[in-house]
Design an enzyme around this catalytic site. Structure first.
Site, short mmCIF file in Angstrom:
data_model
loop_
_atom_site.label_atom_id
_atom_site.label_comp_id
_atom_site.label_asym_id
_atom_site.label_seq_id
_atom_site.Cartn_x
_atom_site.Cartn_y
_atom_site.Cartn_z
N LYS A 21 35.08 23.56 17.27
CA LYS A 21 34.66 24.97 17.41
C LYS A 21 35.81 25.80 18.00
CE LYS A 21 32.17 26.34 21.16
NZ LYS A 21 32.68 27.54 21.85
N ASN A 22 36.43 25.25 19.09
CA ASN A 22 37.39 26.07 19.84
C ASN A 22 38.78 26.10 19.20
OD1 ASN A 22 35.35 26.74 21.52
ND2 ASN A 22 35.91 25.28 23.13
N CYS A 117 29.27 35.30 31.24
CA CYS A 117 28.22 34.43 30.69
C CYS A 117 27.75 33.55 31.85
CB CYS A 117 28.76 33.61 29.53
SG CYS A 117 30.07 32.52 30.05
N ARG A 122 34.57 35.50 33.20
CA ARG A 122 35.35 35.48 31.94
C ARG A 122 36.23 36.73 31.79
NH1 ARG A 122 32.69 31.65 28.86
NH2 ARG A 122 34.70 31.26 27.89
N ASP A 316 34.67 21.56 29.93
CA ASP A 316 33.53 21.55 29.00
C ASP A 316 32.77 20.23 29.01
OD1 ASP A 316 35.13 23.63 26.47
OD2 ASP A 316 34.12 24.10 28.34
N ARG A 408 25.10 27.01 18.94
CA ARG A 408 26.37 27.73 18.81
C ARG A 408 27.52 26.76 18.60
NH1 ARG A 408 27.54 31.71 23.58
NH2 ARG A 408 29.44 31.67 22.37
C1 EPZ Z 1 38.02 28.53 26.40
O1 EPZ Z 1 37.50 29.71 26.98
C2 EPZ Z 1 36.86 27.84 25.72
N1 EPZ Z 1 36.24 28.73 24.73
C3 EPZ Z 1 35.79 27.44 26.74
O2 EPZ Z 1 34.83 26.65 26.03
C4 EPZ Z 1 36.43 26.54 27.80
O3 EPZ Z 1 35.47 26.22 28.78
C5 EPZ Z 1 37.61 27.29 28.45
O4 EPZ Z 1 38.56 27.66 27.42
C6 EPZ Z 1 38.34 26.44 29.48
O5 EPZ Z 1 38.80 25.26 28.89
C7 EPZ Z 1 36.84 28.88 23.53
O6 EPZ Z 1 37.88 28.32 23.26
C8 EPZ Z 1 36.13 29.78 22.55
P1 EPZ Z 1 40.34 30.47 29.72
P2 EPZ Z 1 38.55 30.84 27.52
O7 EPZ Z 1 40.91 31.76 29.26
O8 EPZ Z 1 39.67 30.95 26.58
C9 EPZ Z 1 39.91 32.89 33.86
C10 EPZ Z 1 32.73 25.98 25.30
O9 EPZ Z 1 31.81 25.44 25.90
N2 EPZ Z 1 40.65 33.96 33.17
O10 EPZ Z 1 41.18 29.25 29.75
O11 EPZ Z 1 37.77 32.04 27.86
C11 EPZ Z 1 38.50 32.73 33.28
O12 EPZ Z 1 37.63 33.65 33.91
C12 EPZ Z 1 33.48 27.13 25.94
O13 EPZ Z 1 33.15 25.65 24.16
C13 EPZ Z 1 41.02 35.07 33.89
O14 EPZ Z 1 40.74 35.19 35.09
O15 EPZ Z 1 39.04 30.11 28.87
C14 EPZ Z 1 38.17 31.30 33.59
O16 EPZ Z 1 37.71 31.20 34.93
C15 EPZ Z 1 32.88 27.50 27.28
N3 EPZ Z 1 41.69 36.08 33.27
C16 EPZ Z 1 39.53 30.59 33.48
O17 EPZ Z 1 40.53 31.62 33.57
C17 EPZ Z 1 42.01 36.01 31.92
O18 EPZ Z 1 42.65 36.96 31.40
C18 EPZ Z 1 39.71 29.82 32.17
O19 EPZ Z 1 39.65 30.75 31.14
C19 EPZ Z 1 41.62 34.86 31.20
C20 EPZ Z 1 40.95 33.83 31.84
#
Ligand code: EPZ
Length: 428
Positions: A21-22, A117, A122, A316, A408
């Site tokens: 998915k990701n 969420c 996020r 995850d 999803r």
């Molecule tokens: C991806 O989300 C995945 N989703 C998530 O999977 C996964 O949990 C996450 O990476 C961490 O591995 C998809 O790929 C669609 P991040 P993403 O940007 O890209 C903070 C699932 O179950 N952050 O690495 O949103 C953020 O708030 C989903 O498949 C900032 O603060 O993750 C979080 O605490 C759930 N500012 C942390 O970093 C930013 O600009 C990790 O976020 C961006 C992120």
């Protein structure tokens, strides 16, 4: 829709995981940047993929989805709009990943700010800071963020991003991916330091390279992108889903006789499989192509988990392994370092008899001899999957509501489990 599970069956046989998915969601977004059609194979037919297809169609792309063949053909040539609407971004946060592609193609983008969420706020500040460093201005109003490139391109026909050296405060997957896509068509060189190294991010980079992008450092924390003038659509096969693989591996560890999880790539799951082996699970890596889990008489041992960016323990799979640890005698501790609120599922699991106490970023899990079926509800995608695993091993009936969260991200989840011998049905 609900799942109704009667616990206690032993699982055996083979299950093949679907495409990731990701990875699929990002590569679908990236196809916006190329000329001509992109054909993606091994695409999981899950709700998030259908939502991303809806976003692309709304932008003007032509989509041909082959559900039985797990393929999707995207022709972005007629895309005229550069606005990702709120109702779709609210439905799926990953829609924010059309920002980089639209910005690089049109020099501007209007995208709804993704809501938080059930696992955290996020933020997208690192995405926006990266775009600003590449010569774009962003303003936020009325729930949308407007991003516009400032510099004219060489022909003075439209605005174009400029390469820049970008240091991410945290190896954010979304920020890395959005900046990587934007940099692919920018003028000059972009370097992303402290980049995310997740296999799905590398899968996106490999797709872009096949479209003609000039990217080096794939699989490392330093990506170097020399912007090109044009990308061409291509055929690409999505990598297998390592989180789905980990979910079936824990199902087998909980109640399997002998289960082979095919397309489970050990190295793509970070230290997850090693941690299960440390806990005493009889788990075997078959040439980094599949994983076999066998029932063992050995007593399982406590392990402590700290979630970290790849190649650390994947956040995850944190809710998933907590179900396994809840039945291991003694005390195990999980520390969640990636999201600020990823223990929402614990209250639901405790209704089934687990003994998990939350202390800030830590979950203290005291093993119990058994779980009991109960009516519970899924709070997010991976939490819902964890409740299914608990239902498989619990005594009696477990009824899980709000399973739209699970749909999803897991293709044919109940069907695959039934084929392994689980007693699970889906009802409307
Ligand atoms: C991806 O989300 C995945 N989703 C998530 O999977 C996964 O949990 C996450 O990476 C961490 O591995 C998809 O790929 C669609 P991040 P993403 O940007 O890209 C903070 C699932 O179950 N952050 O690495 O949103 C953020 O708030 C989903 O498949 C900032 O603060 O993750 C979080 O605490 C759930 N500012 C942390 O970093 C930013 O600009 C990790 O976020 C961006 C992120």
């Amino acid at each position: 829709m609900k799942y109704i599970i009667k616990g206690g069956n032993r699982l055996s046989g083979k299950v093949r995981v679907s495409g990731a998915k990701n990875s699929a969601l990002k590569i679908m977004a990236a196809s916006i940047m190329s000329k001509g059609r992109t054909l993606l194979k091994n695409v999981p037919i899950i709700d998030d993929v259908l939502t991303m297809a809806e976003v692309l169609e709304l932008l003007g792309a032509r989509i041909n989805l082959d559900r039985t063949g797990n393929c999707i053909e995207i022709n972005p040539d007629n895309i005229k709009s550069f606005e990702a609407p709120y109702e779709l971004v609210r439905k799926m946060r990953a829609s924010i990943l059309v920002a980089g592609p639209l910005l690089s193609r049109f020099g501007e983008v209007k995208v709804a700010i993704p809501g938080g969420c059930n696992i955290g706020s996020r933020q997208i500040d690192m995405h926006l800071k990266g775009f600003e460093q590449m010569g774009a201005d962003s303003i936020t109003e009325h729930g949308y963020v407007y991003i516009k490139a400032k510099n004219p391109d060489s022909k003075g026909q439209k605005k174009r991003l400029k390469g820049s050296a970008i240091n991410l405060d945290f190896p954010s997957r979304g920020a890395t991916e959005n900046i990587l896509m934007a940099a692919s068509l920018a003028s000059g060189t972009t370097i992303i330091h402290n980049a995310a190294k997740e296999p799905e991010t590398s899968d996106l980079a490999r797709y872009l390279i096949k479209c003609g992008a000039d990217i080096s450092g794939v699989d490392s924390d330093c990506l170097v992108i020399n912007g090109v003038d044009e990308l061409k659509g291509c055929e690409y096969e999505i990598m297998p889903d390592s989180i789905e693989a980990g979910t079936f591996i824990v199902a087998a560890a909980l109640c399997g006789k002998k289960v082979e999880v095919q397309d489970a790539i050990w190295d793509n799951m970070g230290i997850f499989c090693n941690k299960l082996a440390d806990a005493g699970v009889n788990i075997t890596n078959i040439d980094n192509e599949s994983v076999i889990v066998r029932k063992t008489r050995a007593l399982f041992k406590n392990v402590h988990i700290s979630t970290l960016p790849f190649p650390g323990f994947p956040t995850d799979l944190q809710p998933i392994i907590s179900v396994f640890l809840s039945l291991v005698p003694g005390v195990s501790v999980i520390t969640e370092n990636v999201f600020e609120n990823r223990f929402m599922y614990v209250d639901e699991l405790n209704r089934m008899g687990t003994n998990i106490k939350i202390d800030g970023h830590h979950a203290v899990i005291t093993g119990v001899p058994k779980l009991s079926g109960a009516p519970v509800s899924a709070t997010d995608l991976r939490a819902g999957a964890a409740l299914v695993l608990a239902g498989l091993v619990a005594e009696g009936i477990t009824e899980i509501s709000d399973i739209h969260h699970i749909m999803r991200g897991y293709e044919n989840f109940d069907k695959k489990l039934r084929e392994l011998g689980a007693d699970i049905i889906k009802t409307d």
